[in-house]
Design a protein around this motif. Structure first.
Motif, short mmCIF file in Angstrom:
data_model
loop_
_atom_site.label_atom_id
_atom_site.label_comp_id
_atom_site.label_asym_id
_atom_site.label_seq_id
_atom_site.Cartn_x
_atom_site.Cartn_y
_atom_site.Cartn_z
N ILE A 64 -17.12 -32.54 37.02
CA ILE A 64 -15.95 -32.87 36.21
C ILE A 64 -14.68 -32.82 37.06
N ALA A 65 -14.22 -34.00 37.48
CA ALA A 65 -13.01 -34.07 38.28
C ALA A 65 -11.77 -34.09 37.39
N ILE A 66 -11.91 -34.62 36.17
CA ILE A 66 -10.81 -34.59 35.20
C ILE A 66 -11.34 -33.90 33.95
N ARG A 67 -10.89 -32.68 33.72
CA ARG A 67 -11.41 -31.89 32.61
C ARG A 67 -10.73 -32.29 31.30
N ALA A 68 -11.54 -32.64 30.31
CA ALA A 68 -11.02 -32.90 28.97
C ALA A 68 -10.87 -31.57 28.25
N GLU A 69 -9.78 -31.42 27.51
CA GLU A 69 -9.52 -30.15 26.86
C GLU A 69 -9.31 -30.36 25.37
N LYS A 129 0.53 -27.78 35.16
CA LYS A 129 -0.85 -28.17 35.35
C LYS A 129 -1.11 -29.48 34.60
N ALA A 130 -2.11 -30.22 35.07
CA ALA A 130 -2.42 -31.51 34.48
C ALA A 130 -3.59 -31.39 33.51
N HIS A 131 -3.46 -31.98 32.34
CA HIS A 131 -4.48 -31.89 31.29
C HIS A 131 -4.90 -33.30 30.88
N ARG A 132 -6.11 -33.41 30.27
CA ARG A 132 -6.52 -34.66 29.63
C ARG A 132 -6.94 -34.34 28.21
N VAL A 133 -6.29 -34.98 27.24
CA VAL A 133 -6.53 -34.70 25.83
C VAL A 133 -6.83 -36.00 25.09
#
Length: 583
Positions: free
Chosen positions: A322-327, A343-347
């Motif tokens: 997982i290079a881009i973690r979905a939260e 910090k960078a998030h993906r939602v």
């Protein structure tokens, strides 16, 4: 002569009277202004390209190269054009409304959060969300069109020893995960060399997660970007640094279970744990999979804590994918927008929940999306795989506006139009106003009233090509159509408008010579919408072609605008001759 035979004769007369398009009077007058003794030499042509077409940086040598490229159009004098040759040039592919050939020209060295990304939803479905087949075919077709984000829903098969891709809880047929991965590997960079992101909806046991890790690693090898850190990214990488790479984005292992337990109340019911949905739903909503009641038998091994070492090892292998973690964030709007912006998030959220949050939190969403990635997906009621207005997401800076690519219609035409920008590479740099902060740290307000920034004047000269493309357009060769054009702007609500020409009866090459004006406050996000229809008194008007083009990349001057069919495929010959002028 009988009435029937008269009709036949009339039809054949119509068919065989088809001829080459006549040069409109306005084009003749223009040619006379830029020619001498019936010929446009290189100096005249260069002047025309600068003064009419707006190519003010074009050199004389470059103009000569353009002219020489028409030797294949039977130009007898390579350094001059007759009026017919000039007209052919205007209708040619080289005189396109966007850069030709297409090329990437945006800054591609910014973080991924600074781009709109061509994103698919349930990319494996061939039709509706309830009963259609799952297949690799729509995945391949999407990648060939330049789609950069592919979504796969992972479920155990009936024996729980393999992974199927399907829309869970429906009658959709499954397709194997490994087949989807191979299809992505073989087609990922056919249309674009920029990164492909695979978003995984995970409904698997730890053992199957470990199997996914093995499959993905073996399939993509060194093209895969893996995570080497336990902590969240400070900032996403840029598209330039990720060329020809594959990125996995999903939740961390067991996050689905942990979130469900924390948000729902569990009660025992005769050896079965019934997990009830909380009556309190976060403002931002939940993914579709979270809306169902979950039944977990106590004796099932799906989420038991036995064999901790094995599960931890499997979790580590899966997590490294997982290079881009979905939260999944809980607690409502404040929890989403109050996250650590260092910090960078993906939602993710659905279109309805974005609409609910936008009126009161529009600027906070814009600010959130300056650093983080937001995926917006269709609401659950779109069981027919229809789509929504993508501007709902774009105006708030949402990067991943996820669409059902197997569907067709005006919403998808807008999506296709947006991603014709930047050479069709699937990444379009967001306008500066969505990325910058003001002197008092303020950001763009999607609800704000804005002044008109520019006005686009469009003159519709004529249309050609339907009589050369009967197979694709499905018109009757013996009956000339009654065409009209609908043209306008799609964008923010105040910029959106559509207008309509007169109907030109019985003509394969209709000439309208009509002008329209469209004022725009946010041209950076606007799209030109064009549709051609055939008027029908007794039935629904027939479709004659369409296109959508990004206003930000539209060339001024007289341009040949190619039209596409209902599915977005370009016709071989059908185009409109239009003139664009920005004031």
């Amino acid at each position: 002569m009988s009435k029937q035979s008269y009709r036949v004769c009339c039809c054949f007369s119509r068919k065989f009277n088809l001829k080459e398009a006549e040069v409109p009077a306005d084009i003749k007058a223009l040619f006379e202004n830029y020619s001498e003794n019936g010929l446009m030499n290189i100096e005249h042509f260069h002047k025309f390209l600068i003064e009419v077409q707006g190519d003010d940086k074009l050199t004389r040598e470059e103009a000569e190269t353009v002219m020489k490229s028409f030797k294949n159009l039977n130009i007898l004098q390579p350094k001059s054009l007759s009026i017919k040759e000039f007209f052919r040039y205007l209708l040619s592919e080289i005189n396109a409304p966007l850069s030709h050939p297409p090329k990437v020209h945006h800054d591609m060295a910014a973080p991924l959060s600074h781009y709109f990304i061509y994103t698919g939803h349930n990319s494996y479905l061939t039709g509706n969300q309830i009963s259609s087949d799952s297949s690799v075919v729509p995945i391949i077709e999407a990648l060939k069109r330049g789609v950069r984000v592919i979504e796969l829903d992972m479920w155990p098969n009936s024996d729980k020893d393999d992974i199927h891709i399907m829309h869970g809880g429906t009658l959709t047929s499954p397709v194997k995960l490994i087949d989807c991965l191979k299809a992505i590997r073989e087609n990922a960079f056919v249309a674009s060399e920029y990164p492909v992101i695979i978003t995984l909806e995970d409904h698997l046991t730890p053992a199957l997660q470990a199997k996914v890790a093995e499959m993905v690693s073996e399939t993509f090898g060194e093209t895969l970007i893996c995570s080497t850190s336990e902590s969240s990214l400070q900032e996403f990488q840029c598209p330039d640094s990720l060329k020809r790479r594959v990125i996995i984005s999903t939740k961390a292992p067991k996050e689905y279970l942990d979130q469900t337990k924390s948000l729902n109340e569990q009660v025992d019911d005769g050896g079965v744990k019934v997990v009830k949905k909380s009556s309190e739903e976060p403002v931002w909503g939940k993914e579709i999979a979270d809306l169902a009641v979950k039944f977990v038998h106590e004796d099932e091994g799906e989420y038991k804590d036995d064999d901790d070492d094995l599960e931890q090892d499997a979790a580590l292998k899966y997590k490294q994918l997982i290079a881009i973690r979905a939260e999944k964030m809980k607690g409502g709007i404040k929890a989403w927008l109050g996250v650590d912006l260092k910090k960078a998030h993906r939602v993710s959220l659905n279109e309805e929940n974005l609409e609910k949050a936008a009126p009161t939190h529009g600027t906070e969403i814009v600010r959130f999306n300056q650093r983080n990635l937001m995926r917006v997906y269709p609401k659950a009621m779109r069981i027919d795989s229809s789509n929504y207005n993508p501007f709902k997401g774009w105006i708030h800076g949402a990067q991943m506006v996820a669409f059902n690519m197997q569907s067709h219609g005006r919403s998808l035409w807008l999506m296709q139009g947006m991603f014709r920008a930047n050479g069709g590479c699937g990444y379009v740099k967001k306008p500066d106003f969505l990325l910058k902060k003001g002197p008092n740290n303020e950001v763009f307000d999607p609800k704000g009233s804005l002044p008109v920034k520019t006005t686009l004047k469009i003159k519709i000269y004529m249309g050609v090509g339907w009589n050369l493309d009967f197979k694709s357009t499905h018109f009757d060769a013996y009956s000339p159509p009654d065409f009209y054009v609908k043209i306008g702007i799609a964008g923010i609500p105040s910029d959106s408008a559509m207008k309509k020409t007169e109907i030109i009866a019985d003509n394969w090459m209709p000439v309208w010579n009509e002008e329209f004006e469209f004022p725009m406050s946010v041209p950076e996000l606007a799209l030109l919408r064009v549709e051609v229809h055939e008027f029908d008194v007794s039935e629904k008007d027939d479709f004659g072609g369409q296109t959508c083009l990004p206003i930000s990349e539209l060339k001024s001057g007289i341009r040949a605008v190619p039209l596409h069919d209902y599915k977005g495929n370009k016709y071989k010959s059908v185009k409109l001759l239009l003139r664009f002028c920005f004031t």
